[in-house]
Design a protein around this motif. Sequence first.
Motif, mmCIF file in Angstrom:
data_model
loop_
_atom_site.group_PDB
_atom_site.id
_atom_site.type_symbol
_atom_site.label_atom_id
_atom_site.label_comp_id
_atom_site.label_asym_id
_atom_site.label_seq_id
_atom_site.Cartn_x
_atom_site.Cartn_y
_atom_site.Cartn_z
ATOM 1 N N GLU A 1 -46.651 130.088 6.892
ATOM 2 C CA GLU A 1 -47.965 130.278 7.528
ATOM 3 C C GLU A 1 -48.690 131.531 7.037
ATOM 4 O O GLU A 1 -49.912 131.539 6.938
ATOM 5 C CB GLU A 1 -47.815 130.289 9.052
ATOM 6 C CG GLU A 1 -47.493 128.893 9.568
ATOM 7 C CD GLU A 1 -47.641 128.725 11.070
ATOM 8 O OE1 GLU A 1 -47.843 129.711 11.781
ATOM 9 O OE2 GLU A 1 -47.538 127.570 11.524
ATOM 10 N N ARG A 2 -47.937 132.584 6.728
ATOM 11 C CA ARG A 2 -48.614 133.778 6.232
ATOM 12 C C ARG A 2 -49.231 133.520 4.859
ATOM 13 O O ARG A 2 -50.382 133.882 4.603
ATOM 14 C CB ARG A 2 -47.632 134.940 6.142
ATOM 15 C CG ARG A 2 -48.278 136.160 5.550
ATOM 16 C CD ARG A 2 -47.270 137.270 5.325
ATOM 17 N NE ARG A 2 -47.831 138.229 4.391
ATOM 18 C CZ ARG A 2 -47.136 139.160 3.786
ATOM 19 N NH1 ARG A 2 -45.838 139.267 4.010
ATOM 20 N NH2 ARG A 2 -47.720 139.983 2.954
ATOM 21 N N ALA A 3 -48.461 132.885 3.975
ATOM 22 C CA ALA A 3 -48.997 132.584 2.645
ATOM 23 C C ALA A 3 -50.208 131.664 2.772
ATOM 24 O O ALA A 3 -51.222 131.848 2.099
ATOM 25 C CB ALA A 3 -47.919 131.926 1.784
ATOM 26 N N TYR A 4 -50.100 130.690 3.663
ATOM 27 C CA TYR A 4 -51.161 129.682 3.800
ATOM 28 C C TYR A 4 -52.433 130.272 4.399
ATOM 29 O O TYR A 4 -53.526 130.096 3.871
ATOM 30 C CB TYR A 4 -50.641 128.544 4.678
ATOM 31 C CG TYR A 4 -51.636 127.446 4.936
ATOM 32 C CD1 TYR A 4 -51.986 126.546 3.934
ATOM 33 C CD2 TYR A 4 -52.218 127.295 6.190
ATOM 34 C CE1 TYR A 4 -52.894 125.529 4.177
ATOM 35 C CE2 TYR A 4 -53.125 126.284 6.439
ATOM 36 C CZ TYR A 4 -53.455 125.408 5.433
ATOM 37 O OH TYR A 4 -54.361 124.397 5.677
ATOM 38 N N THR A 5 -52.296 130.994 5.522
ATOM 39 C CA THR A 5 -53.513 131.519 6.153
ATOM 40 C C THR A 5 -54.078 132.688 5.357
ATOM 41 O O THR A 5 -55.280 132.950 5.412
ATOM 42 C CB THR A 5 -53.252 131.976 7.607
ATOM 43 O OG1 THR A 5 -52.244 132.983 7.617
ATOM 44 C CG2 THR A 5 -52.823 130.810 8.476
ATOM 45 N N GLY A 6 -53.225 133.397 4.599
ATOM 46 C CA GLY A 6 -53.720 134.489 3.777
ATOM 47 C C GLY A 6 -54.456 133.988 2.555
ATOM 48 O O GLY A 6 -55.217 134.709 1.917
ATOM 49 N N ASN A 7 -54.236 132.734 2.257
ATOM 50 C CA ASN A 7 -54.759 132.182 1.012
ATOM 51 C C ASN A 7 -56.180 131.681 1.140
ATOM 52 O O ASN A 7 -56.887 131.529 0.158
ATOM 53 C CB ASN A 7 -53.847 131.047 0.555
ATOM 54 C CG ASN A 7 -54.103 130.670 -0.879
ATOM 55 O OD1 ASN A 7 -54.873 129.763 -1.142
ATOM 56 N ND2 ASN A 7 -53.503 131.400 -1.806
ATOM 57 N N MET A 8 -56.607 131.398 2.344
ATOM 58 C CA MET A 8 -57.948 130.838 2.485
ATOM 59 C C MET A 8 -58.424 131.002 3.908
ATOM 60 O O MET A 8 -57.616 131.079 4.830
ATOM 61 C CB MET A 8 -57.934 129.357 2.161
ATOM 62 C CG MET A 8 -57.338 128.499 3.252
ATOM 63 S SD MET A 8 -56.633 126.980 2.626
ATOM 64 C CE MET A 8 -55.239 127.623 1.681
ATOM 65 N N ASP A 9 -59.729 131.065 4.095
ATOM 66 C CA ASP A 9 -60.241 131.051 5.453
ATOM 67 C C ASP A 9 -60.491 129.605 5.871
ATOM 68 O O ASP A 9 -60.214 128.664 5.124
ATOM 69 C CB ASP A 9 -61.494 131.925 5.580
ATOM 70 C CG ASP A 9 -62.654 131.363 4.785
ATOM 71 O OD1 ASP A 9 -62.644 130.155 4.453
ATOM 72 O OD2 ASP A 9 -63.575 132.132 4.489
#
Lengths: 358, 358
Positions: free
Chosen positions: B343-351
Motif C-alpha cells: 500500500e505504501r508503494a501504491y499510494t506513494g506512486n500516484m494520487d
Amino acid sequence: MIMKRMTLILSCLLISRLTLAADVITLKLAETWGPDYPIFGDATKNFAALAAELSGGRLNIQIDSADVHQQPLGVFDLVKSGDYDMGHSASYYWTDKVPNTQYFSTMPFGMIASEQYSWFYFDDGMALMDEVYAPHNLYSFPGGNTGQQMGGWFKQEIRTPDDLDGLRMRIPGFAGEIMAELGVQPVNLPSGELYQALINREIDALEWVGPSLDLAMGFPNAAEYYYTGWHEPATELQFLINREVFNGLPTDLQEILKVAMRLSAYDMWVQSQHESAKNWATMLEQNPNIKVRQFSDEIMKQLREANRRLLAQKAEQDPLAARIIASQQAYLEKARAWIDISERAYTGNMDARGNRSQ
Amino acid sequence: MIMKRMTLILSCLLISRLTLAADVITLKLAETWGPDYPIFGDATKNFAALAAELSGGRLNIQIDSADVHQQPLGVFDLVKSGDYDMGHSASYYWTDKVPNTQYFSTMPFGMIASEQYSWFYFDDGMALMDEVYAPHNLYSFPGGNTGQQMGGWFKQEIRTPDDLDGLRMRIPGFAGEIMAELGVQPVNLPSGELYQALINREIDALEWVGPSLDLAMGFPNAAEYYYTGWHEPATELQFLINREVFNGLPTDLQEILKVAMRLSAYDMWVQSQHESAKNWATMLEQNPNIKVRQFSDEIMKQLREANRRLLAQKAEQDPLAARIIASQQAYLEKARAWIDISERAYTGNMDARGNRSQ
C-alpha cells in the motif's frame, strides 16, 4: 434445503435448541477454490462455523470445493440456477457473462481495501452491486479481501515500455487488456502449470496474488524481479446467495448469514495482511536476491492512460457501467485525499525501524 | 410448503418468546463518551443491536453514556467492581492506574490499523492484553479503530525543534511525555474548552483525532496548520467485560458477545475511514486555507529518539512491558516491510486522479 418437519406439538413442547435441531437448514455452498485452499478456504470455513454457532446449529453450511462440483469458474451459474444455495468466488470472474460484475472485486489504479470497504458499506457500493446481481436471481456480498496484490514476477527487469513489447505474461482479465495495450501478450494457463512455465521460459512473467499465496506456488524460485502492484489494489472475494433461497429463510437466519459473511470477510482481510507479512519475511530469508521494483513513471503513465481509455469505452457502452465507474472515481478521490495525509504520509515518513526513508 | 413451515416456526417462536421472556439477560454498559457521540457511540449502539439480534432478544445491552454514570475516565473501575457489566472506552486511559494498559490502544511510531488488527488477532496481541487485564477481573477486546490520527492543529508553522520549545499544547498521555522531551508544555483541558482556548491563544496547539471528529469541534476555524500524524497511528477503542459476569454466561451468549464486539469494532474502523474522507473534503471546502504540514526530518528524528528512550525505560522497569514492547516491535518490522512494498508503494506512486505525485 432439507428440513425434517416434526409435528407442531412435538416442536412446541420442547422449546430448547434440541427441538430446533430437527429443523436444521442445510445450505450447499460451491467455492471456486480447491479443498483446504489457504486463506480463501479459511474464509468459507470461518463463515460456516459462525453461521452454525450463531444459529445454535439451525444453519448447516455444506462446503463443496472445486474438486467436488468441478466448475470453479461456473459458481455464478450454479447458484443462479439453484443447484447450489450459495457460492464463494470473485465477482470479476463473471465479466464475460455479465460485464458489470467486474467492478466489485478490484479495479486497476482503484481503491485500496479500507477505501473499498467504506465505499461498499458507507457509500453506494452495496446498492450498485445489487443492481448488477438482482436480475440474475443472486445476492452478492463482500467475501474477504486479499489486500494489495503485487504486479507480478518477471524473469528480466522492465525499464521502459519497450521492454513490455511482446512479453508473454500470465495476466488475465481487465489488467490483461490494459497490458495488451502496451504490447504484452496475455497468456492464460492453469495454475498448476504456472511455475514450470516460468522456469522453462514459456512465459516471461506472471502475476498471481502476493506473498500470502505466491510463496507456496514457488514463484520466488522461478523469477527474480518482483514488481509492486497497480492492477489489483484490493481484491475482494464474494459470497453469492440464490435470491429465492435467501428470501425464503426466516428473518433471523438471514441476519445471521449477513453477520457471518461480513465478519468472515473482514477477518480474511486481516489474515491476508498477516500471511503477507509472514511470508514476505520468509521469501526474503529463502531468496535474498529477490529484487523489488516499481514500474517506471513512463510505464505507469501509459498503463494509466490505457486504463482510462478502456474505462471510458465501458462507460459509453452501458449507462449502469457509467454510474458505477463514476461512483467509484468520486469516492476514490475523496478517500485518497484522506489517505494521502494520513497513512500515506505516515508510512512514507519512516520505515518500521523509525528511520527516515525518503 | 414454505408457508406451512413458516407458520410452524412462528408459532414456536411465539411460544418460546413468551416462555423465555423471563430469561432476558441485561448487561449494563458504561461508555466513556457522551450521549450520541459520533462514531464511538455508533460502535456501542451497533454492538447492542447485534447482541440483541443474534441472541433472539436474550441479550439486552443497556448503554449508559457519561452523562448518566458521570465517570468518563472511571470505566475501568466501574466494570472491575461489577457496578457495570461492560464498558466501552480506550485502554490507554488507564495508564496511571495500570501502566501496561497503554500498549493496547496505539503507540507513537507504531502499527497502522491493518497491522495492529493482525497483531491482535493473528499474533500475540490478544494473549498479551489478557495478561494485563486478567488480574483486574476484566476481559478486554478491540472496540473500534479511529484510523490514523492527525498530529494536531497549530497556530503557527513549526519548522525546527526550537519552534516547539515552550509551546503550550493539549496533548495528553505518552505522546505528551515525548513532546515534553522536546520542550513542549503539555496542557490538559476539558474538551468543551479546547476551541475557545485555541482561539484565545491560551494554548498554541492541540491534537484531537482527525477530520472525522475535528470538524464538529470547530478546530479548522481556530488554527491554520494541520500536521500529519506520528503519535496515534491507529487508535483502538476497547470493550471491557467483568470477568465473573462473562464467565457466568451460557457459552452461546459468550460467543455472540464476542462476535458482536469484533464486528462492531471492524465496522467502526471502516466508518472512521468514511467519515474522515467525507469531513476532510468538507473542511477543505469551508477552509481552503488549511495548510497541511509534516514535521521536519530533524523534529521527527528527535521525537523518535525520545520515544525510544522512554520505551526502553518502561521495558527496563517491568518484564511484562518489555515483552509487549518486543512483541509489537517485532511484528511491526515484519508487517511494515510488507506495507512498504504494497500500500505504501501504491499510494506513494500516484494520487487519486492517477497523476504521478512524487
